[in-house]
Design a protein around this motif. Structure first.
Motif, PDB file in Angstrom:
ATOM      1  N   ARG A  77      -6.885 -31.572  22.365  1.00  0.00           N
ATOM      2  CA  ARG A  77      -6.811 -32.136  20.854  1.00  0.00           C
ATOM      3  C   ARG A  77      -7.195 -33.040  20.956  1.00  0.00           C
ATOM      4  O   ARG A  77      -5.860 -34.235  21.932  1.00  0.00           O
ATOM      5  CB  ARG A  77      -5.724 -31.109  20.442  1.00  0.00           C
ATOM      6  CG  ARG A  77      -5.748 -30.240  20.612  1.00  0.00           C
ATOM      7  CD  ARG A  77      -6.793 -29.015  19.288  1.00  0.00           C
ATOM      8  NE  ARG A  77      -6.502 -29.065  18.350  1.00  0.00           N
ATOM      9  CZ  ARG A  77      -7.050 -28.618  17.142  1.00  0.00           C
ATOM     10  NH1 ARG A  77      -8.076 -27.863  17.388  1.00  0.00           N
ATOM     11  NH2 ARG A  77      -7.349 -29.810  16.396  1.00  0.00           N
ATOM     12  N   VAL A  78      -7.953 -33.662  20.748  1.00  0.00           N
ATOM     13  CA  VAL A  78      -8.894 -35.212  20.529  1.00  0.00           C
ATOM     14  C   VAL A  78      -8.307 -35.277  19.408  1.00  0.00           C
ATOM     15  O   VAL A  78      -8.680 -34.784  18.241  1.00  0.00           O
ATOM     16  CB  VAL A  78      -9.701 -35.604  21.333  1.00  0.00           C
ATOM     17  CG1 VAL A  78      -9.648 -35.186  23.350  1.00  0.00           C
ATOM     18  CG2 VAL A  78     -10.973 -33.970  21.205  1.00  0.00           C
ATOM     19  N   LYS A  79      -8.575 -37.116  18.881  1.00  0.00           N
ATOM     20  CA  LYS A  79      -8.838 -38.156  17.904  1.00  0.00           C
ATOM     21  C   LYS A  79     -10.055 -38.335  18.168  1.00  0.00           C
ATOM     22  O   LYS A  79     -10.202 -38.892  18.982  1.00  0.00           O
ATOM     23  CB  LYS A  79      -7.766 -38.998  18.245  1.00  0.00           C
ATOM     24  CG  LYS A  79      -6.043 -37.991  17.562  1.00  0.00           C
ATOM     25  CD  LYS A  79      -5.101 -39.596  17.678  1.00  0.00           C
ATOM     26  CE  LYS A  79      -3.514 -38.936  17.528  1.00  0.00           C
ATOM     27  NZ  LYS A  79      -2.283 -40.109  16.921  1.00  0.00           N
ATOM     28  N   ALA A  80     -10.028 -38.512  16.789  1.00  0.00           N
ATOM     29  CA  ALA A  80     -11.649 -39.710  15.926  1.00  0.00           C
ATOM     30  C   ALA A  80     -11.352 -40.268  17.225  1.00  0.00           C
ATOM     31  O   ALA A  80     -10.905 -41.363  17.271  1.00  0.00           O
ATOM     32  CB  ALA A  80     -11.590 -39.344  14.483  1.00  0.00           C
ATOM     33  N   GLY A  81     -12.674 -40.767  18.316  1.00  0.00           N
ATOM     34  CA  GLY A  81     -12.909 -41.678  19.225  1.00  0.00           C
ATOM     35  C   GLY A  81     -12.198 -41.845  19.865  1.00  0.00           C
ATOM     36  O   GLY A  81     -12.131 -42.996  20.812  1.00  0.00           O
ATOM     37  N   ALA A 220     -11.677 -35.598  15.398  1.00  0.00           N
ATOM     38  CA  ALA A 220     -11.067 -34.963  15.538  1.00  0.00           C
ATOM     39  C   ALA A 220     -11.304 -33.632  15.857  1.00  0.00           C
ATOM     40  O   ALA A 220     -11.796 -33.099  15.047  1.00  0.00           O
ATOM     41  CB  ALA A 220     -10.467 -35.240  14.521  1.00  0.00           C
ATOM     42  N   GLY A 221     -10.656 -33.064  17.068  1.00  0.00           N
ATOM     43  CA  GLY A 221     -10.975 -31.602  17.349  1.00  0.00           C
ATOM     44  C   GLY A 221     -10.504 -30.992  18.616  1.00  0.00           C
ATOM     45  O   GLY A 221      -9.722 -31.917  19.143  1.00  0.00           O
ATOM     46  N   PHE A 241     -20.217 -32.831  27.191  1.00  0.00           N
ATOM     47  CA  PHE A 241     -18.900 -31.921  25.807  1.00  0.00           C
ATOM     48  C   PHE A 241     -18.849 -31.665  24.579  1.00  0.00           C
ATOM     49  O   PHE A 241     -19.789 -32.218  24.445  1.00  0.00           O
ATOM     50  CB  PHE A 241     -17.624 -32.600  26.450  1.00  0.00           C
ATOM     51  CG  PHE A 241     -17.343 -34.199  25.121  1.00  0.00           C
ATOM     52  CD1 PHE A 241     -16.404 -33.301  24.507  1.00  0.00           C
ATOM     53  CD2 PHE A 241     -17.689 -35.068  26.137  1.00  0.00           C
ATOM     54  CE1 PHE A 241     -16.659 -34.568  23.194  1.00  0.00           C
ATOM     55  CE2 PHE A 241     -17.360 -36.299  24.804  1.00  0.00           C
ATOM     56  CZ  PHE A 241     -16.907 -35.811  23.324  1.00  0.00           C
ATOM     57  N   ARG A 242     -18.598 -30.355  24.539  1.00  0.00           N
ATOM     58  CA  ARG A 242     -18.628 -30.393  23.165  1.00  0.00           C
ATOM     59  C   ARG A 242     -17.340 -29.973  22.411  1.00  0.00           C
ATOM     60  O   ARG A 242     -16.842 -29.939  22.754  1.00  0.00           O
ATOM     61  CB  ARG A 242     -19.525 -28.501  22.879  1.00  0.00           C
ATOM     62  CG  ARG A 242     -19.343 -27.619  22.045  1.00  0.00           C
ATOM     63  CD  ARG A 242     -20.559 -26.712  22.588  1.00  0.00           C
ATOM     64  NE  ARG A 242     -19.668 -25.577  23.380  1.00  0.00           N
ATOM     65  CZ  ARG A 242     -19.450 -24.143  23.214  1.00  0.00           C
ATOM     66  NH1 ARG A 242     -18.564 -24.217  21.750  1.00  0.00           N
ATOM     67  NH2 ARG A 242     -18.545 -23.941  23.565  1.00  0.00           N
ATOM     68  N   LEU A 243     -17.404 -30.364  21.288  1.00  0.00           N
ATOM     69  CA  LEU A 243     -16.238 -31.031  20.690  1.00  0.00           C
ATOM     70  C   LEU A 243     -16.104 -29.889  19.468  1.00  0.00           C
ATOM     71  O   LEU A 243     -17.544 -29.583  18.698  1.00  0.00           O
ATOM     72  CB  LEU A 243     -16.630 -32.128  20.219  1.00  0.00           C
ATOM     73  CG  LEU A 243     -14.474 -32.695  19.559  1.00  0.00           C
ATOM     74  CD1 LEU A 243     -13.712 -32.351  19.881  1.00  0.00           C
ATOM     75  CD2 LEU A 243     -14.929 -34.249  18.839  1.00  0.00           C
ATOM     76  N   ALA A 244     -15.117 -29.693  18.930  1.00  0.00           N
ATOM     77  CA  ALA A 244     -15.159 -28.373  18.063  1.00  0.00           C
ATOM     78  C   ALA A 244     -14.310 -28.774  17.166  1.00  0.00           C
ATOM     79  O   ALA A 244     -12.854 -28.477  17.183  1.00  0.00           O
ATOM     80  CB  ALA A 244     -15.474 -27.173  17.983  1.00  0.00           C
TER      81      ALA A 244
END
Length: 390
Positions: A77-81, A220-221, A241-244
């Motif tokens: 899980r990541v935040k924006a940026g 974020a996703g 990478f693919r983020l969702a």
């Protein structure tokens, strides 16, 4: 006498009153059950394959080329940026340092040229003034020589020498003037200024490449998939990478236009996936281009499901009429008939079959509240007496 006794019973029967004779037995009423004709909507449960996917998804690509130093794992899980894929920053730092040195050199060259321009301008201006003075003196000598030649005090050959000196003075003046004008135009300075701007552009590009050495999440996703490994080379524009946003999903299914047209915002949907169920509502409908003639129906789930295949269920309206058990209908003479109870008798009545689903049918041709015989007894005929039992 004996014959008289034998005829006596026959005479008594013949003389008996008519009202005392035995009547034929009445037909027995058939015991039936009935259902009440009520208007309603006949529906059918429709099941369609659906695909659950993130409402917001992005295939993030690399903005610079380099060797992968490390990556986050899929499922993070990541935040924006926040960084997900990290390239080796050393080549980018070296390129930035080289670009900064080139910029410093270009700035120095321009500054030196500007300083030299002021000194050269004074020298060229002095040369122009000297050339102009020499040109005026040569003109005077030439004019005086012509006057002396007419008076016979100067030889023609000497006048030719004075004319040559005049042309030489004119050429020197013109050269000095053009040199000063060229200095005033500052073409060399403009060229050096362009070189300095190109160097600044290289610095900005190197700074941007250094930032691109960390490939970050645009929103974020959850990192669904990482396409590179540590030590591999990643080129500019290659997918990293693919983020969702997996906490916010949508479901997509495809229906023929005639079926999609019957779906409204009020149509309830149920999504099933690996034993889980979640209600869903219509989000939008979009016609697909091409020859498939399908409509993309997008649903908004209201429960915890996962990206992947699922099954969508909803109630499809088939017809609106009087709902009856399908067994109450009798096909005869190419039409559908039912038996209703009127004044204690079974009356055969034609109806129009609108639709049938399973053991239920929707028909037209009845009145609200009519008693329809169901189940229909074997051998029941029009006009047979019937008795309704609970």
């Amino acid at each position: 006498m004996r014959r008289l006794w034998l005829l006596l019973p026959l005479l008594l029967v013949a003389c008996a009153p008519k009202e005392q004779r035995a009547e034929p037995p009445k037909a027995l009423a058939v015991a039936v059950r009935v259902v009440e004709a009520k208007p309603g909507v006949l529906e059918r449960e429709t099941r369609v394959a659906a695909t659950l996917q993130a409402e917001r998804e992005s295939l993030v690509a690399a903005g610079a080329s380099g060797r992968v130093l490390r990556t986050l794992e899929a499922g993070s899980r990541v935040k924006a940026g926040e960084g997900v894929v990290f390239l080796d920053p050393e080549p980018f730092r070296e390129a930035l340092e080289g670009a900064r040195l080139s910029l410093a050199q270009a700035e120095t060259n321009l500054k030196r040229a500007q300083e030299a321009r002021e000194g050269n301008r004074k020298a060229l201006l002095a040369q122009l003034q000297a050339a102009e003075a020499q040109l005026q003196a040569a003109k005077r000598r030439y004019e005086e020589g012509k006057a002396l030649l007419e008076a016979g005090a100067l030889a023609p050959l000497d006048l030719k020498a004075l004319e040559a000196s005049l042309h030489q003075a004119q050429s020197a003046y013109q050269n000095a003037k053009e040199a000063l004008e060229q200095l005033e135009r500052g073409e060399d300075l403009r060229l050096l200024a362009l070189q300095m701007e190109a160097a600044r552009l290289q610095v900005r590009q190197a700074e941007r490449n250094l930032k691109e050495s960390v490939i970050r999440a645009p929103f974020a996703g959850e990192v669904v998939e990482v396409f590179v490994k540590e030590g591999e080379f990643l080129g500019t524009g290659s997918r990293a990478f693919r983020l969702a946003t997996t906490e916010s999903l949508i479901a997509k299914l495809y229906l023929p236009p005639e079926k999609a047209a019957l779906i409204t915002q009020e149509t309830p949907f149920l999504l099933r996936q690996n034993g889980r169920e979640a209600p869903a509502t219509l989000l939008r409908k979009t016609e697909l281009p091409g020859q498939s003639r399908l409509v993309e129906v997008v649903l908004k789930p209201q429960g915890a499901l996962l990206p992947g295949p699922a099954e969508a269920r909803y109630r499809e309206k088939l017809a609106e009429g009087f709902l009856l058990p399908a067994g109450a209908l009798r096909p005869e003479e190419g039409r559908a008939w039912v038996y209703v109870v009127e004044e204690g008798k079974a009356k055969r009545k034609p109806v129009r079959l609108l639709a049938q689903e399973g053991d239920q049918a929707a028909v037209q041709g009845l009145k609200p509240g009519e008693k329809v015989i169901y189940p229909v007894p074997e051998g029941l005929k029009d006009g047979d007496p019937v008795e309704v039992v609970p």
